[in-house]
Scaffold this motif. Structure first.
Motif, short mmCIF file in Angstrom:
data_model
loop_
_atom_site.label_atom_id
_atom_site.label_comp_id
_atom_site.label_asym_id
_atom_site.label_seq_id
_atom_site.Cartn_x
_atom_site.Cartn_y
_atom_site.Cartn_z
N ALA A 154 74.02 -24.53 2.34
CA ALA A 154 74.30 -25.12 1.10
C ALA A 154 75.17 -24.32 0.41
N LEU A 155 75.47 -23.21 0.61
CA LEU A 155 76.28 -22.53 -0.33
C LEU A 155 77.89 -22.92 -0.54
N PRO A 156 78.56 -22.84 -1.51
CA PRO A 156 79.67 -23.30 -1.65
C PRO A 156 80.63 -22.20 -1.17
N VAL A 157 80.49 -21.03 -0.99
CA VAL A 157 81.04 -20.01 -0.36
C VAL A 157 80.11 -19.27 0.64
N LYS A 158 80.68 -18.90 1.69
CA LYS A 158 80.06 -18.31 2.95
C LYS A 158 79.85 -17.01 2.42
N VAL A 159 78.75 -16.41 2.57
CA VAL A 159 78.21 -15.08 2.44
C VAL A 159 77.62 -14.56 3.69
N ALA A 160 77.99 -13.56 4.14
CA ALA A 160 77.52 -12.98 5.41
C ALA A 160 75.90 -12.61 5.32
N ASP A 161 75.54 -12.08 4.23
CA ASP A 161 74.20 -11.48 4.03
C ASP A 161 73.56 -12.28 2.59
N PRO A 162 73.32 -13.64 2.74
CA PRO A 162 72.98 -14.34 1.27
C PRO A 162 71.55 -13.84 1.00
N MET A 163 70.82 -13.38 1.88
CA MET A 163 69.43 -12.87 1.72
C MET A 163 69.27 -11.49 1.14
N SER A 164 70.58 -10.88 0.67
CA SER A 164 70.80 -9.46 0.07
C SER A 164 69.87 -9.46 -1.22
N GLY A 165 69.09 -8.39 -1.31
CA GLY A 165 68.82 -8.30 -2.87
C GLY A 165 69.26 -7.38 -3.44
N TYR A 166 70.59 -7.08 -3.11
CA TYR A 166 71.26 -5.73 -3.52
C TYR A 166 72.58 -6.37 -4.02
N PHE A 167 73.12 -6.49 -5.43
CA PHE A 167 74.34 -7.13 -5.64
C PHE A 167 74.52 -6.61 -7.09
N ALA A 168 75.86 -6.83 -7.58
CA ALA A 168 76.62 -6.36 -8.85
C ALA A 168 77.41 -7.45 -9.26
N LEU A 169 77.50 -7.66 -10.71
CA LEU A 169 78.14 -8.74 -11.30
C LEU A 169 78.47 -8.53 -12.72
N PRO A 170 79.39 -8.97 -13.34
CA PRO A 170 79.67 -8.79 -14.84
C PRO A 170 78.61 -9.25 -15.52
N ARG A 171 78.17 -8.81 -16.40
CA ARG A 171 76.92 -9.36 -17.49
C ARG A 171 77.44 -10.43 -18.13
N ALA A 172 78.72 -10.92 -18.38
CA ALA A 172 79.17 -11.79 -18.87
C ALA A 172 79.02 -13.02 -18.10
N LEU A 173 79.36 -13.06 -16.74
CA LEU A 173 79.19 -13.90 -16.04
C LEU A 173 77.46 -14.39 -15.87
N PHE A 174 76.61 -13.32 -15.70
CA PHE A 174 75.28 -13.63 -15.58
C PHE A 174 74.83 -14.32 -16.83
N ASP A 175 75.25 -13.75 -17.96
CA ASP A 175 74.76 -14.45 -19.07
C ASP A 175 75.08 -15.93 -19.08
N GLU A 176 76.38 -16.10 -18.58
CA GLU A 176 76.96 -17.77 -18.59
C GLU A 176 75.82 -18.48 -17.66
N LEU A 177 75.36 -17.74 -16.50
CA LEU A 177 74.56 -18.47 -15.59
C LEU A 177 73.11 -18.63 -15.93
N ALA A 178 72.64 -17.81 -16.44
CA ALA A 178 71.31 -17.58 -16.80
C ALA A 178 70.27 -18.81 -17.26
N PRO A 179 70.85 -19.56 -18.25
CA PRO A 179 70.18 -20.86 -18.39
C PRO A 179 69.91 -21.73 -17.35
N ARG A 180 70.64 -21.59 -16.40
CA ARG A 180 70.64 -22.51 -15.24
C ARG A 180 70.03 -22.05 -14.00
N LEU A 181 69.47 -20.96 -13.94
CA LEU A 181 68.94 -20.15 -12.83
C LEU A 181 67.52 -20.51 -12.72
N THR A 182 67.01 -20.89 -11.53
CA THR A 182 65.50 -21.40 -11.44
C THR A 182 64.63 -20.29 -11.70
N ALA A 183 65.09 -18.79 -11.28
CA ALA A 183 64.20 -17.71 -11.49
C ALA A 183 63.03 -17.58 -10.98
#
Length: 367
Positions: A154-183
């Motif tokens: 289902a992912l738009p981009v292939k990720v070898a380990d999508p089950m990973s619970g270990y990741f990092a990203l810019p906070r600004a990007l997360f702030d943008e996505l937060a309202p759309r997250l199922t959480a």
């Protein structure tokens, strides 16, 4: 006195019963992030083992450490969301509190983000140089591999380990996505990737998944069900609540349980129809309650005396729903508004909505 530099990286650590891991985690982050201004945010779901107290004791001596203690709310994904939204650091990382993730790759993850190489950096066990090591039992390995295959479909981009619970990203990007997250559920990375609305640039940093040192795993086969629900939620644009879909799915399983018990008691066995029908109803309601407690309301799971109280309330709620089902269907049929099939379906839908609404507010109400 020189003020300490503001954190460049915030490390969010969702916790439940990880008291023994708090101090070692802080020590490992201190060593791994030498020369990088950082802070650690422990987000504890009111662990009975005193995880929050342990984190706050360290925070009293080290201003880089903070703790959010959540009362009446549970779930790894929602804990990560709260932790990330609480920081002003320009970059954020999520790492499990069980010490199985390799904190030494955090500088490489941060570098991939700061250089613009990637919008999200993932600690990966499935790329060259990475390995699951001894960190996964056979059942957890099956869940991880099954979830990865399901996610990449289902992912738009292939990720070898999508089950990973270990990741990092810019906070600004997360702030943008937060309202759309199922959480909801245990794996927020997939939620982030699906909510972006476009393929994100992903860098996968290899690491070896360690064996757990303390506490116990919260990962089990129900994570695959959560994955399926998350994919359905994103496919439907969030129109139907994820929890309602899970509740309805459990209800469908209850129908099968009911028919199986009825068939064993009446179809094959010597029990009359009405006694068998009542027994099948009771068994199906009990099965629905236990499955909902385990899956649908996993973040509000009832235990101990509250489990028995919840079961009794569930019986009452479902009993009222059954009466409403028969009543509405009977009225529609009597007044000629619909045939028996449509009338029965309308009554059944009313029952599902009633049971879900009242169960959420009475049986598994958020505290």
């Amino acid at each position: 006195m020189t003020e300490p530099a503001p954190p460049r990286l915030a490390v969010v650590i969702p916790c439940y019963n990880e008291a023994a891991n708090v101090a070692p985690m802080v020590a490992r982050l201190d060593a791994a992030l030498a020369g990088i201004p950082w802070e650690a945010i422990f987000v504890d779901d009111d662990s009975p083992d005193g995880t929050a107290a342990r984190a706050k004791a360290i925070a009293a001596q080290d201003t880089r450490i903070r703790c959010i203690r959540r009362i009446g709310r549970r779930g790894l994904a929602s804990a990560c969301v709260e932790g990330i939204l609480s920081t002003a650091a320009p970059y954020v990382a999520v790492i499990d509190g069980d010490l199985q993730h390799d904190e030494t790759i955090l500088p490489r993850m941060l570098a991939a983000l700061e250089s613009g190489e990637a919008e999200i950096a993932v600690g990966s066990r499935n790329v060259e140089g990475g390995t699951k090591g001894e960190g996964l039992s056979p059942i957890r390995r099956m869940v991880s591999d099954g979830g990865a295959a399901l996610a990449n479909a289902a992912l738009p981009v292939k990720v070898a380990d999508p089950m990973s619970g270990y990741f990092a990203l810019p906070r600004a990007l997360f702030d943008e996505l937060a309202p759309r997250l199922t959480a909801t559920g245990f794996k927020i990375l997939l939620d982030v990737l699906l909510s972006a609305g476009r393929p994100l640039r992903v860098a996968e940093i290899p690491y070896t998944f360690r064996a757990r040192e303390a506490g116990e795993s919260k990962l089990d086969a129900t994570v695959l069900l959560e994955f399926g629900g998350l994919l359905a939620d994103k496919a439907m644009g969030g129109i139907v609540p994820l929890r309602f879909m899970a509740f309805a799915l459990v209800g469908g399983i209850g129908v099968l349980v009911h028919l199986m018990v009825l068939g064993l008691l009446h179809g094959i066995g010597p029990v009359g129809f009405w006694p068998a029908q009542w027994a099948a109803t009771l068994v199906a309601m009990t099965a629905n309650f236990l499955l909902n407690n385990r899956i649908t309301y996993r973040d509000r799971r009832l235990r101990g005396p509250r489990l028995l109280r919840g079961l009794v309330l569930f019986y009452v709620v479902c009993g009222i729903g059954a009466v409403a089902n028969v009543g509405i269907a009977g009225l529609l049929l009597r007044d000629g508004v619909a045939g028996w099939g449509v009338a029965g379906a309308a009554g059944a839908m009313l029952t599902v909505v009633w049971n879900y609404a009242v169960s959420s507010t009475l049986v598994w109400r958020a505290r």
